[in-house]
Motif scaffolding. Structure first.
Motif, PDB file in Angstrom:
ATOM      1  N   LEU A 141      23.121  48.405  12.809  1.00  0.00           N
ATOM      2  CA  LEU A 141      24.447  47.812  12.777  1.00  0.00           C
ATOM      3  C   LEU A 141      25.517  48.855  13.022  1.00  0.00           C
ATOM      4  O   LEU A 141      25.269  50.053  12.969  1.00  0.00           O
ATOM      5  CB  LEU A 141      24.703  47.128  11.430  1.00  0.00           C
ATOM      6  N   ALA A 142      26.705  48.361  13.267  1.00  0.00           N
ATOM      7  CA  ALA A 142      27.852  49.246  13.438  1.00  0.00           C
ATOM      8  C   ALA A 142      28.102  49.986  12.133  1.00  0.00           C
ATOM      9  O   ALA A 142      27.473  49.705  11.118  1.00  0.00           O
ATOM     10  CB  ALA A 142      29.068  48.414  13.831  1.00  0.00           C
ATOM     11  N   ASN A 143      29.048  50.891  12.141  1.00  0.00           N
ATOM     12  CA  ASN A 143      29.270  51.702  10.941  1.00  0.00           C
ATOM     13  C   ASN A 143      29.794  50.858   9.779  1.00  0.00           C
ATOM     14  O   ASN A 143      30.245  49.741   9.949  1.00  0.00           O
ATOM     15  CB  ASN A 143      30.217  52.865  11.246  1.00  0.00           C
ATOM     16  N   ASN A 144      29.712  51.407   8.596  1.00  0.00           N
ATOM     17  CA  ASN A 144      30.047  50.672   7.380  1.00  0.00           C
ATOM     18  C   ASN A 144      31.544  50.472   7.156  1.00  0.00           C
ATOM     19  O   ASN A 144      31.939  49.875   6.168  1.00  0.00           O
ATOM     20  CB  ASN A 144      29.437  51.376   6.163  1.00  0.00           C
ATOM     21  N   SER A 145      32.385  50.973   8.040  1.00  0.00           N
ATOM     22  CA  SER A 145      33.822  50.789   7.853  1.00  0.00           C
ATOM     23  C   SER A 145      34.305  49.441   8.384  1.00  0.00           C
ATOM     24  O   SER A 145      35.441  49.071   8.176  1.00  0.00           O
ATOM     25  CB  SER A 145      34.589  51.913   8.551  1.00  0.00           C
ATOM     26  N   MET A 146      33.447  48.704   9.069  1.00  0.00           N
ATOM     27  CA  MET A 146      33.845  47.409   9.615  1.00  0.00           C
ATOM     28  C   MET A 146      33.871  46.361   8.511  1.00  0.00           C
ATOM     29  O   MET A 146      33.114  46.425   7.558  1.00  0.00           O
ATOM     30  CB  MET A 146      32.880  46.979  10.713  1.00  0.00           C
ATOM     31  N   TYR A 147      34.771  45.388   8.670  1.00  0.00           N
ATOM     32  CA  TYR A 147      34.820  44.287   7.713  1.00  0.00           C
ATOM     33  C   TYR A 147      35.236  43.004   8.422  1.00  0.00           C
ATOM     34  O   TYR A 147      35.787  43.031   9.523  1.00  0.00           O
ATOM     35  CB  TYR A 147      35.767  44.600   6.551  1.00  0.00           C
ATOM     36  N   VAL A 148      34.953  41.875   7.775  1.00  0.00           N
ATOM     37  CA  VAL A 148      35.281  40.564   8.321  1.00  0.00           C
ATOM     38  C   VAL A 148      36.212  39.862   7.350  1.00  0.00           C
ATOM     39  O   VAL A 148      36.002  39.906   6.137  1.00  0.00           O
ATOM     40  CB  VAL A 148      34.006  39.711   8.531  1.00  0.00           C
ATOM     41  N   ALA A 149      37.228  39.196   7.880  1.00  0.00           N
ATOM     42  CA  ALA A 149      38.166  38.431   7.056  1.00  0.00           C
ATOM     43  C   ALA A 149      37.889  36.944   7.236  1.00  0.00           C
ATOM     44  O   ALA A 149      37.561  36.482   8.333  1.00  0.00           O
ATOM     45  CB  ALA A 149      39.598  38.742   7.443  1.00  0.00           C
ATOM     46  N   ASP A 150      38.007  36.206   6.146  1.00  0.00           N
ATOM     47  CA  ASP A 150      37.752  34.768   6.146  1.00  0.00           C
ATOM     48  C   ASP A 150      39.021  34.032   6.581  1.00  0.00           C
ATOM     49  O   ASP A 150      39.762  33.495   5.774  1.00  0.00           O
ATOM     50  CB  ASP A 150      37.327  34.315   4.742  1.00  0.00           C
ATOM     51  N   ALA A 151      39.269  34.047   7.864  1.00  0.00           N
ATOM     52  CA  ALA A 151      40.385  33.290   8.433  1.00  0.00           C
ATOM     53  C   ALA A 151      39.762  32.146   9.235  1.00  0.00           C
ATOM     54  O   ALA A 151      38.550  32.030   9.309  1.00  0.00           O
ATOM     55  CB  ALA A 151      41.214  34.192   9.332  1.00  0.00           C
ATOM     56  N   GLN A 152      40.558  31.312   9.807  1.00  0.00           N
ATOM     57  CA  GLN A 152      40.026  30.245  10.651  1.00  0.00           C
ATOM     58  C   GLN A 152      40.465  30.495  12.079  1.00  0.00           C
ATOM     59  O   GLN A 152      41.596  30.188  12.415  1.00  0.00           O
ATOM     60  CB  GLN A 152      40.490  28.887  10.142  1.00  0.00           C
ATOM     61  N   PRO A 153      39.680  31.078  12.952  1.00  0.00           N
ATOM     62  CA  PRO A 153      38.303  31.528  12.734  1.00  0.00           C
ATOM     63  C   PRO A 153      38.262  32.937  12.122  1.00  0.00           C
ATOM     64  O   PRO A 153      39.247  33.651  12.150  1.00  0.00           O
ATOM     65  CB  PRO A 153      37.726  31.552  14.149  1.00  0.00           C
ATOM     66  N   SER A 154      37.092  33.281  11.599  1.00  0.00           N
ATOM     67  CA  SER A 154      36.914  34.614  11.004  1.00  0.00           C
ATOM     68  C   SER A 154      37.071  35.681  12.076  1.00  0.00           C
ATOM     69  O   SER A 154      36.735  35.472  13.232  1.00  0.00           O
ATOM     70  CB  SER A 154      35.530  34.729  10.373  1.00  0.00           C
ATOM     71  N   TRP A 155      37.588  36.839  11.668  1.00  0.00           N
ATOM     72  CA  TRP A 155      37.728  37.952  12.600  1.00  0.00           C
ATOM     73  C   TRP A 155      37.167  39.221  11.989  1.00  0.00           C
ATOM     74  O   TRP A 155      37.026  39.333  10.780  1.00  0.00           O
ATOM     75  CB  TRP A 155      39.163  38.136  13.058  1.00  0.00           C
ATOM     76  N   ILE A 156      36.861  40.157  12.873  1.00  0.00           N
ATOM     77  CA  ILE A 156      36.264  41.428  12.454  1.00  0.00           C
ATOM     78  C   ILE A 156      37.190  42.574  12.846  1.00  0.00           C
ATOM     79  O   ILE A 156      37.864  42.519  13.863  1.00  0.00           O
ATOM     80  CB  ILE A 156      34.859  41.606  13.085  1.00  0.00           C
ATOM     81  N   CYS A 157      37.212  43.597  12.005  1.00  0.00           N
ATOM     82  CA  CYS A 157      37.995  44.800  12.264  1.00  0.00           C
ATOM     83  C   CYS A 157      37.122  46.034  12.083  1.00  0.00           C
ATOM     84  O   CYS A 157      36.232  46.044  11.240  1.00  0.00           O
ATOM     85  CB  CYS A 157      39.168  44.895  11.288  1.00  0.00           C
ATOM     86  N   GLY A 158      37.400  47.053  12.848  1.00  0.00           N
ATOM     87  CA  GLY A 158      36.704  48.322  12.692  1.00  0.00           C
ATOM     88  C   GLY A 158      36.330  48.933  14.026  1.00  0.00           C
ATOM     89  O   GLY A 158      36.671  48.411  15.090  1.00  0.00           O
ATOM     90  N   ASN A 159      35.625  50.039  13.958  1.00  0.00           N
ATOM     91  CA  ASN A 159      35.197  50.784  15.140  1.00  0.00           C
ATOM     92  C   ASN A 159      33.685  50.868  15.180  1.00  0.00           C
ATOM     93  O   ASN A 159      33.036  50.913  14.142  1.00  0.00           O
ATOM     94  CB  ASN A 159      35.764  52.203  15.118  1.00  0.00           C
ATOM     95  N   SER A 160      33.162  50.927  16.380  1.00  0.00           N
ATOM     96  CA  SER A 160      31.735  51.088  16.569  1.00  0.00           C
ATOM     97  C   SER A 160      31.514  52.082  17.701  1.00  0.00           C
ATOM     98  O   SER A 160      32.102  51.942  18.769  1.00  0.00           O
ATOM     99  CB  SER A 160      31.107  49.732  16.912  1.00  0.00           C
ATOM    100  N   VAL A 161      30.696  53.093  17.469  1.00  0.00           N
ATOM    101  CA  VAL A 161      30.440  54.126  18.477  1.00  0.00           C
ATOM    102  C   VAL A 161      29.106  53.842  19.158  1.00  0.00           C
ATOM    103  O   VAL A 161      28.101  53.595  18.501  1.00  0.00           O
ATOM    104  CB  VAL A 161      30.430  55.530  17.839  1.00  0.00           C
ATOM    105  N   THR A 162      29.138  53.859  20.500  1.00  0.00           N
ATOM    106  CA  THR A 162      27.926  53.604  21.283  1.00  0.00           C
ATOM    107  C   THR A 162      27.679  54.779  22.216  1.00  0.00           C
ATOM    108  O   THR A 162      28.119  54.767  23.347  1.00  0.00           O
ATOM    109  CB  THR A 162      28.065  52.340  22.136  1.00  0.00           C
ATOM    110  N   GLY A 163      27.009  55.780  21.768  1.00  0.00           N
ATOM    111  CA  GLY A 163      26.733  56.923  22.637  1.00  0.00           C
ATOM    112  C   GLY A 163      28.014  57.611  23.071  1.00  0.00           C
ATOM    113  O   GLY A 163      28.616  58.370  22.338  1.00  0.00           O
TER     114      GLY A 163
END
Length: 145
Positions: free
Chosen positions: A90-112
């Motif tokens: 999975l992406a790094n542990n700093s990501m989080y999801v908010a319960d909005a309608q619709p739900s959204w995700i925030c954070g960074n993910s490093v791919t190489g």
């Protein structure tokens, strides 16, 4: 003995060098293309992970409803601890999801070589983003990018 040498079949040094040069040109063209394909597949994989995280968080929000109706958020470590996600890949542990309608995700993910930034990105935004490295437009919390 001279007849054997003059009748022998094989490659001359010039022919061998020509073959090596041709193979080198093909490799010089193919290697960057292959590395681009690999990096694009890593980007796609991280975006698919983000969609899976949103779906897992939606299940979490169903089971842990907020009695006062406030918007909730959940991080990846909680989703892993509660059994909604496996911790591998999975992406790094700093990501989080908010319960909005619709739900959204925030954070960074490093791919190489690249970093994907999710800025209040919904599932629809992620699926429509293609090869973009920034998904969403609205910064989350103290996000500077």
């Amino acid at each position: 003995m001279k007849k054997m040498i003059s009748n022998s079949k094989g490659l001359t040094l010039i022919e061998l060098l020509a073959v090596i040069v041709i193979i080198g040109i093909i490799a010089a063209i193919a290697i960057p293309s292959i590395s681009t394909i690999i990096e694009n597949s890593k980007i796609g994989s991280e975006k698919a992970n983000a969609v899976n995280i949103i779906e897992a968080a939606d299940l979490y929000f169903i089971n842990y409803e907020s009695p006062d109706g406030y918007m909730k958020s959940v991080g990846i470590p909680t989703l892993i601890d509660q059994g909604y996600l496996d911790g591998e890949g999975l992406a790094n542990n700093s990501m989080y999801v908010a319960d909005a309608q619709p739900s959204w995700i925030c954070g960074n993910s490093v791919t190489g070589q690249n970093k994907i930034v999710f800025k209040k990105a919904t599932r629809e935004m992620i699926e429509e983003s293609g090869k973009d490295l920034v998904v969403g437009t609205e910064p989350c919390g103290d996000m500077k990018e």
